[in-house]
Design a protein around this motif. Structure first.
Motif, PDB file in Angstrom:
ATOM      1  N   VAL A  48       4.684   0.156   8.748  1.00  0.00           N
ATOM      2  CA  VAL A  48       4.423   1.396   8.016  1.00  0.00           C
ATOM      3  C   VAL A  48       5.715   2.194   7.975  1.00  0.00           C
ATOM      4  CG1 VAL A  48       3.055   3.514   7.915  1.00  0.00           C
ATOM      5  CG2 VAL A  48       2.036   1.404   8.840  1.00  0.00           C
ATOM      6  N   ILE A  71       3.268  -0.886   4.265  1.00  0.00           N
ATOM      7  CA  ILE A  71       2.611   0.362   3.877  1.00  0.00           C
ATOM      8  C   ILE A  71       3.661   1.458   3.835  1.00  0.00           C
ATOM      9  CG2 ILE A  71       0.863   2.069   4.508  1.00  0.00           C
ATOM     10  CD1 ILE A  71      -0.645  -0.146   5.969  1.00  0.00           C
ATOM     11  N   VAL A 111       0.860  -1.185   0.000  1.00  0.00           N
ATOM     12  CA  VAL A 111       0.000   0.000   0.000  1.00  0.00           C
ATOM     13  C   VAL A 111       0.896   1.234   0.000  1.00  0.00           C
ATOM     14  CG1 VAL A 111      -1.762   1.330   1.230  1.00  0.00           C
ATOM     15  CG2 VAL A 111      -1.848  -1.182   1.248  1.00  0.00           C
TER      16      VAL A 111
END
Length: 366
Positions: free
Chosen positions: A246, A206, A179
């Protein structure tokens, strides 16, 4: 155009002068007053009713953070643009201010003459004020009520939300394995609301580009890591892509994906390549590399922010089979970055902020 009333709040007379002089050169604004600390600022806000406040973060008696907290209890409170020192303490407090709803921030110049610093602050404030005024006009338009008995035009839905579309994941042979998120003005607050909604078991990495200068992205990562069930870190050169992690692009540098030594794994490369769209880090820069390395296996998310950074990268990702999720106009702090992808048809899904995490999950887990 109605003039925008601004209250200047800073504990030093030098910066009140610099900021005031900068604002006087920006069309359409009026300085309605000044304040040398937070307590005086709150009193003047109630009587002068400015539309915007430039707010120093570190002040005696009552800090900028405390002023923001107090503003939440005031009806029709002005928005705040924070002035921050370019230090680790300043960056931590700035992230907290943005998460509390401050519109944006600028850094206080740490060198130069008063005249030079005035020019720097004017250049930083002008686009922020312009973006705020555009969003203010939009809020005013959607808040208007038709007169009694008036004929209301039939609403035209050009970009419906996912609830009226076929499940996108079924249109691809594979689900997303990564992502990428691009975001700017309003980003810390939006990320602090959206990312805790993501499952700790997504099993994909991410990557986030948030337009920010050095030091501030480290503070952002630390703040988000405390709020999220996923691990959040500022990306470092050579980091391998690990699921359920992330990676925040470091402020002032570019971030992209490269192939690992085995040709199968993927690593992060941090560079000092030139800015793109006047941005470093740049969303386009990251999205191009995702498009190259994750053909048909990526999800792109474009969220609140000024400018158009990310649009070209989204075009490449879409061409290579990515699913594109855009934050809708109504929930953006500034409807800039998602605007062109939505209006040009690049966005597969257009949803409000509180639905983005759910739509990301739909592209990863059947």
């Amino acid at each position: 155009m109605e003039r925008l009333g601004i209250l200047v709040v800073d504990d030093t007379i030098v910066y009140r002068k610099i900021i005031g002089d900068a604002l006087k050169e920006i069309p359409g604004v009026e300085i309605v007053g000044t304040a040398h600390n937070g307590k005086v600022a709150l009193s003047k806000i109630k009587t002068l009713k400015p539309g915007l406040v430039t707010l120093d973060i570190e002040m005696p008696e009552m800090s900028g953070i405390e002023v923001l907290e107090a503003l939440q209890a005031i009806p029709d409170a002005p928005v705040a643009v924070m002035l921050s020192t370019l230090t680790h303490r300043g960056s931590d407090m700035t992230i907290k201010a943005l998460e509390l709803g401050a519109f944006d921030f600028i850094g206080k110049p740490d060198s130069g003459t008063m005249a030079e610093n005035m020019v720097k602050i004017r250049a930083a404030l002008a686009p922020i004020i312009a973006a705020f005024r555009r969003q203010q006009q939009f809020r005013s338009m959607i808040g208007k009520r038709p007169a009694p008995g008036a004929v209301q035009p039939r609403p035209k839905t050009v970009f419906p939300e996912i609830s009226s579309r076929a499940p996108l994941a079924r249109n691809r042979a594979t689900l997303s394995e990564i992502v990428g998120i691009g975001i700017s003005t309003g980003g810390p607050n939006a990320l602090a609301r959206m990312m805790p909604m993501l499952s700790p078991d997504l099993n994909v990495p991410i990557l986030v580009v948030q337009h920010m200068p050095p030091m501030f992205t480290q503070s952002l990562a630390k703040s988000l890591n405390a709020k999220c069930r996923l691990t959040v870190k500022e990306a470092a050169n050579g980091d391998p892509l690990v699921p359920n992690t992330v990676y925040i692009a470091p402020g002032g540098r570019q971030m992209k994906i490269i192939a690992g030594p085995d040709g199968k794994s993927r690593n992060i490369r941090i560079t000092d390549d030139p800015p793109e769209n006047s941005c470093r880090p740049s969303v386009d820069y990251l999205f191009r590399s995702i498009a190259e390395h994750y053909v048909g296996r990526a999800t792109a998310v474009i969220m609140t922010g000024m400018g158009s950074d990310g649009t070209r990268g989204l075009g490449l990702m879409k061409k290579n089979g990515a699913i594109v999720i855009a934050q809708n106009k109504e929930s953006c702090t500034v409807y800039g970055m998602p605007k062109e992808p939505i209006e040009s048809g690049l966005a597969d899904v257009v949803v409000p902020l509180d639905k983005i995490a759910h739509e990301i999950t739909r592209t990863i887990i059947r």
